[in-house]
Design a protein around this motif. Structure first.
Motif, PDB file in Angstrom:
ATOM      1  N   GLY A   1       1.338  -1.552   0.001  1.00  0.00           N
ATOM      2  CA  GLY A   1       0.083   0.337   0.142  1.00  0.00           C
ATOM      3  C   GLY A   1       0.897   0.974   0.509  1.00  0.00           C
ATOM      4  O   GLY A   1       0.571   2.043  -0.518  1.00  0.00           O
ATOM      5  N   SER A   2       1.945   1.344   1.178  1.00  0.00           N
ATOM      6  CA  SER A   2       2.657   2.655   0.403  1.00  0.00           C
ATOM      7  C   SER A   2       3.563   2.465  -0.540  1.00  0.00           C
ATOM      8  O   SER A   2       3.361   3.894  -0.759  1.00  0.00           O
ATOM      9  N   PHE A   3       3.960   1.514  -1.558  1.00  0.00           N
ATOM     10  CA  PHE A   3       4.075   1.515  -2.217  1.00  0.00           C
ATOM     11  C   PHE A   3       3.383   2.025  -3.232  1.00  0.00           C
ATOM     12  O   PHE A   3       4.237   3.302  -3.748  1.00  0.00           O
ATOM     13  N   ASN A   4       1.928   1.897  -3.574  1.00  0.00           N
ATOM     14  CA  ASN A   4       1.327   2.566  -4.736  1.00  0.00           C
ATOM     15  C   ASN A   4       0.570   3.547  -3.778  1.00  0.00           C
ATOM     16  O   ASN A   4       0.330   4.784  -4.897  1.00  0.00           O
ATOM     17  N   ASP A   5       0.853   4.099  -3.080  1.00  0.00           N
ATOM     18  CA  ASP A   5       0.688   5.778  -2.361  1.00  0.00           C
ATOM     19  C   ASP A   5       2.215   6.106  -3.354  1.00  0.00           C
ATOM     20  O   ASP A   5       1.946   7.597  -3.290  1.00  0.00           O
ATOM     21  N   MET A   6       3.042   5.669  -2.697  1.00  0.00           N
ATOM     22  CA  MET A   6       3.716   6.625  -3.258  1.00  0.00           C
ATOM     23  C   MET A   6       4.197   7.203  -4.309  1.00  0.00           C
ATOM     24  O   MET A   6       4.207   7.615  -5.489  1.00  0.00           O
ATOM     25  N   ALA A   7       3.768   5.507  -5.679  1.00  0.00           N
ATOM     26  CA  ALA A   7       3.255   5.908  -7.165  1.00  0.00           C
ATOM     27  C   ALA A   7       2.317   7.020  -8.216  1.00  0.00           C
ATOM     28  O   ALA A   7       2.784   7.324  -8.736  1.00  0.00           O
ATOM     29  N   ALA A   8       1.281   6.634  -6.989  1.00  0.00           N
ATOM     30  CA  ALA A   8       0.360   7.390  -6.908  1.00  0.00           C
ATOM     31  C   ALA A   8       0.959   8.891  -6.940  1.00  0.00           C
ATOM     32  O   ALA A   8       0.813   9.709  -7.520  1.00  0.00           O
ATOM     33  N   ARG A   9       1.625   9.178  -5.609  1.00  0.00           N
ATOM     34  CA  ARG A   9       1.904  10.609  -5.599  1.00  0.00           C
ATOM     35  C   ARG A   9       3.159  11.188  -6.748  1.00  0.00           C
ATOM     36  O   ARG A   9       3.066  12.529  -7.275  1.00  0.00           O
ATOM     37  N   LEU A  10       3.697  10.288  -6.856  1.00  0.00           N
ATOM     38  CA  LEU A  10       4.936  10.681  -8.038  1.00  0.00           C
ATOM     39  C   LEU A  10       4.449  10.687  -9.402  1.00  0.00           C
ATOM     40  O   LEU A  10       4.884  11.960  -9.801  1.00  0.00           O
ATOM     41  N   ASP A  11       3.104  10.306  -9.665  1.00  0.00           N
ATOM     42  CA  ASP A  11       2.365   9.971 -10.529  1.00  0.00           C
ATOM     43  C   ASP A  11       1.942  11.474 -11.120  1.00  0.00           C
ATOM     44  O   ASP A  11       1.684  12.340 -12.068  1.00  0.00           O
ATOM     45  N   ALA A  12       1.187  11.743  -9.431  1.00  0.00           N
ATOM     46  CA  ALA A  12       0.892  13.637  -9.258  1.00  0.00           C
ATOM     47  C   ALA A  12       1.565  14.348  -9.753  1.00  0.00           C
ATOM     48  O   ALA A  12       0.864  15.602 -10.642  1.00  0.00           O
ATOM     49  N   VAL A  13       2.561  13.784  -9.511  1.00  0.00           N
ATOM     50  CA  VAL A  13       3.886  15.302  -9.377  1.00  0.00           C
ATOM     51  C   VAL A  13       4.145  15.516 -10.256  1.00  0.00           C
ATOM     52  O   VAL A  13       4.574  16.954 -11.276  1.00  0.00           O
ATOM     53  N   ASP A  14       4.447  14.306 -11.488  1.00  0.00           N
ATOM     54  CA  ASP A  14       4.643  14.466 -12.585  1.00  0.00           C
ATOM     55  C   ASP A  14       4.252  14.311 -13.379  1.00  0.00           C
ATOM     56  O   ASP A  14       4.180  16.036 -14.675  1.00  0.00           O
ATOM     57  N   THR A  15       2.645  15.055 -13.289  1.00  0.00           N
ATOM     58  CA  THR A  15       1.551  15.219 -14.565  1.00  0.00           C
ATOM     59  C   THR A  15       1.405  16.732 -13.862  1.00  0.00           C
ATOM     60  O   THR A  15       1.421  17.231 -14.931  1.00  0.00           O
ATOM     61  N   THR A  16       1.569  17.735 -12.686  1.00  0.00           N
ATOM     62  CA  THR A  16       1.284  18.124 -12.133  1.00  0.00           C
ATOM     63  C   THR A  16       2.903  18.719 -12.786  1.00  0.00           C
ATOM     64  O   THR A  16       2.585  20.324 -13.720  1.00  0.00           O
ATOM     65  N   ARG A  17       3.931  18.825 -13.121  1.00  0.00           N
ATOM     66  CA  ARG A  17       5.389  18.925 -13.337  1.00  0.00           C
ATOM     67  C   ARG A  17       4.592  19.622 -15.055  1.00  0.00           C
ATOM     68  O   ARG A  17       5.057  20.802 -15.383  1.00  0.00           O
ATOM     69  N   ARG A  18       4.269  18.471 -15.534  1.00  0.00           N
ATOM     70  CA  ARG A  18       4.684  18.758 -16.930  1.00  0.00           C
ATOM     71  C   ARG A  18       3.327  19.430 -17.527  1.00  0.00           C
ATOM     72  O   ARG A  18       4.085  20.310 -18.003  1.00  0.00           O
ATOM     73  N   GLN A  19       2.180  19.577 -16.764  1.00  0.00           N
ATOM     74  CA  GLN A  19       1.317  20.452 -17.109  1.00  0.00           C
ATOM     75  C   GLN A  19       1.928  21.949 -17.056  1.00  0.00           C
ATOM     76  O   GLN A  19       1.247  22.826 -17.241  1.00  0.00           O
ATOM     77  N   MET A  20       2.999  22.103 -15.481  1.00  0.00           N
ATOM     78  CA  MET A  20       3.056  23.335 -14.821  1.00  0.00           C
ATOM     79  C   MET A  20       4.249  23.890 -16.539  1.00  0.00           C
ATOM     80  O   MET A  20       4.262  25.551 -16.300  1.00  0.00           O
ATOM     81  N   LEU A  21       5.167  22.870 -16.773  1.00  0.00           N
ATOM     82  CA  LEU A  21       5.487  23.424 -17.387  1.00  0.00           C
ATOM     83  C   LEU A  21       4.825  24.047 -18.596  1.00  0.00           C
ATOM     84  O   LEU A  21       5.612  25.066 -19.490  1.00  0.00           O
ATOM     85  N   ALA A  22       3.775  23.319 -19.093  1.00  0.00           N
ATOM     86  CA  ALA A  22       3.046  23.594 -20.575  1.00  0.00           C
ATOM     87  C   ALA A  22       3.014  24.875 -20.024  1.00  0.00           C
ATOM     88  O   ALA A  22       2.711  25.835 -21.205  1.00  0.00           O
ATOM     89  N   ASP A  23       2.319  24.944 -19.139  1.00  0.00           N
ATOM     90  CA  ASP A  23       1.051  26.014 -18.801  1.00  0.00           C
ATOM     91  C   ASP A  23       2.857  27.119 -18.836  1.00  0.00           C
ATOM     92  O   ASP A  23       1.679  28.388 -18.881  1.00  0.00           O
ATOM     93  N   LEU A  24       3.637  27.562 -18.085  1.00  0.00           N
ATOM     94  CA  LEU A  24       4.307  28.037 -18.142  1.00  0.00           C
ATOM     95  C   LEU A  24       4.963  28.405 -19.246  1.00  0.00           C
ATOM     96  O   LEU A  24       4.986  29.766 -19.615  1.00  0.00           O
ATOM     97  N   ALA A  25       4.834  27.326 -20.327  1.00  0.00           N
ATOM     98  CA  ALA A  25       5.305  27.848 -21.380  1.00  0.00           C
ATOM     99  C   ALA A  25       3.891  29.170 -22.374  1.00  0.00           C
ATOM    100  O   ALA A  25       4.847  29.864 -23.143  1.00  0.00           O
ATOM    101  N   HIS A  26       3.378  28.606 -22.173  1.00  0.00           N
ATOM    102  CA  HIS A  26       2.162  29.659 -22.851  1.00  0.00           C
ATOM    103  C   HIS A  26       2.437  30.637 -22.392  1.00  0.00           C
ATOM    104  O   HIS A  26       1.945  31.926 -22.990  1.00  0.00           O
ATOM    105  N   GLU A  27       2.233  30.634 -20.893  1.00  0.00           N
ATOM    106  CA  GLU A  27       2.368  32.122 -19.733  1.00  0.00           C
ATOM    107  C   GLU A  27       3.437  32.905 -20.592  1.00  0.00           C
ATOM    108  O   GLU A  27       2.868  34.123 -20.455  1.00  0.00           O
TER     109      GLU A  27
END
Length: 382
Positions: free
Chosen positions: A140-166
């Protein structure tokens, strides 16, 4: 056919992994040594102990007559231990193999999943191994870690895209005006200078807000929590924007419920920043002749600070997203208003870092918007 063979080969090689072999050899050695000790005790030590016991109890004559039976006793004991010990050793070995095979499978799945995560595949998950609550908790801890990393990576990619747009708009404006000046199409006058400085200021504000948001979301903001009067915080925040509000013909008022509002444990500077962001946002979305209020209230559980305006309002479909980075409900009219699109995200992170919550409500387009800060009441010691 080849796939089935490959699967069997992989399963066989995995079952006899170095870890499994080492664990099985260690367990088998323990069982074998235990069996040898039992044999030595029963065959060599047992008859002598029995003989001395007879002598000690006054049956020396009987003991002398039983000496010739020692060989028979040893033979019978060895036969019994062989019949009982070898099957027991075999069964123990099989159970050990099954146990370590299961543990090895679990460790292999964790290792494979960890390699997938290291390679950037955050969708991988580890299933329960049925080896007990410890392994289930680890999975369960491993899956939570993977989910958090997935969310962080998604946020990072979205933020970079938004930052480039801004950044694209101010950079394009800077480039266009500089090329125009170079080609002699645009005059280097006060108006052009103002435009260039405005775009530079926009980029500086964007960089500053990115830094503040990152610090707030990663818990790197250093808070100095002290007891503060929420009514005074609201009044000071309203006074700070009075000049800008007057220039836009918008009234800003700090309202108290009339009852004594208890102090709250907050960082004075950061809460001032939050209220300032909310008031600036309200002024950007309130037309001339409108009104903005900062209301202070409290309940037995919490103290609330509400920034409400009579402006454009927010469509219900946009409400869940207003605190997202760079999210704008009115895409066609936001760019010229000076906001970086990060003020609300920063405000929410700062409020949550101080133990509170921030939520937005609106009755719909044209009916204004309210942002409510809810802070837990401070309980005096004793």
């Amino acid at each position: 056919m080849s796939a089935a063979v490959s699967d069997r080969t992989r399963a066989w090689s995995w079952s006899w992994s170095p870890l499994t072999v080492r664990l099985m050899l260690a367990q088998t050695a323990v069982l074998a040594i235990g069996l040898i000790i039992v044999v030595i005790t029963a065959v060599l030590v047992g008859p002598s102990m029995f003989y001395h016991e007879l002598v000690e109890t006054g049956h020396a004559d009987a003991a002398t007559g039983l000496v010739h039976l020692e060989d028979a006793f040893r033979s019978v004991s060895l036969t019994a231990l062989t019949i009982g010990g070898l099957p027991a050793l075999y069964i123990a070995g099989m159970l050990t193999f099954y146990l370590y095979r299961t543990i090895g499978r679990s460790l292999t799945s964790f290792s494979t999943a960890a390699q997938e995560v290291a390679a950037g595949n955050y969708d991988v998950r580890v299933t329960s191994t049925s080896l007990g609550p410890e392994f289930d908790s680890l999975a369960g801890s491993f899956n939570d870690m993977a989910a958090r990393l997935d969310a962080v990576d998604t946020t990072r990619r979205q933020m970079l895209a938004d930052l480039a747009h801004e950044m694209r708009t101010p950079l394009a404006s800077l480039k266009g005006h500089l090329e125009g000046i170079e080609d002699g199409v645009v005059e280097w006058d006060e108006r052009t200078t103002g435009i260039l400085y405005a775009q530079i200021a926009r980029l500086e504000r964007l960089a500053r807000d990115i830094r503040h948001l990152t610090a707030a979301e990663e818990g790197m903001t250093h808070l100095q929590l002290t007891l503060q009067d929420p009514g005074q915080l609201a009044a000071q925040a309203a006074a700070a924007v009075q000049q800008d509000a007057a220039a836009q013909n918008i009234s800003v008022t700090a309202i108290n419920t009339g009852m004594e509002v208890p102090p709250v444990l907050v960082d004075r500077e950061r809460m001032g920043q939050v209220l300032g962001n909310l008031l600036e946002n309200a002024l950007r979305h309130t037309p001339s002749g409108g009104a903005v209020t900062v209301r202070t209230d409290h309940t037995p559980e919490a103290v609330t600070l509400t920034v409400a305006d009579t402006g454009e309002g927010i469509d219900p479909q946009h409400l869940p997203h207003v605190f997202a980075r760079f999210y704008r409900a009115h895409h066609g009219r936001e760019a010229h208003r000076g906001g970086s699109g990060l003020g609300l995200a920063i405000s929410k992170s700062l409020v949550e870092a101080q133990g509170g919550t921030l939520e937005a409500t609106s009755d719909g387009p044209g009916r204004g918007t309210s942002f409510r800060i809810r802070l837990p009441r401070h309980t005096p010691p004793g």
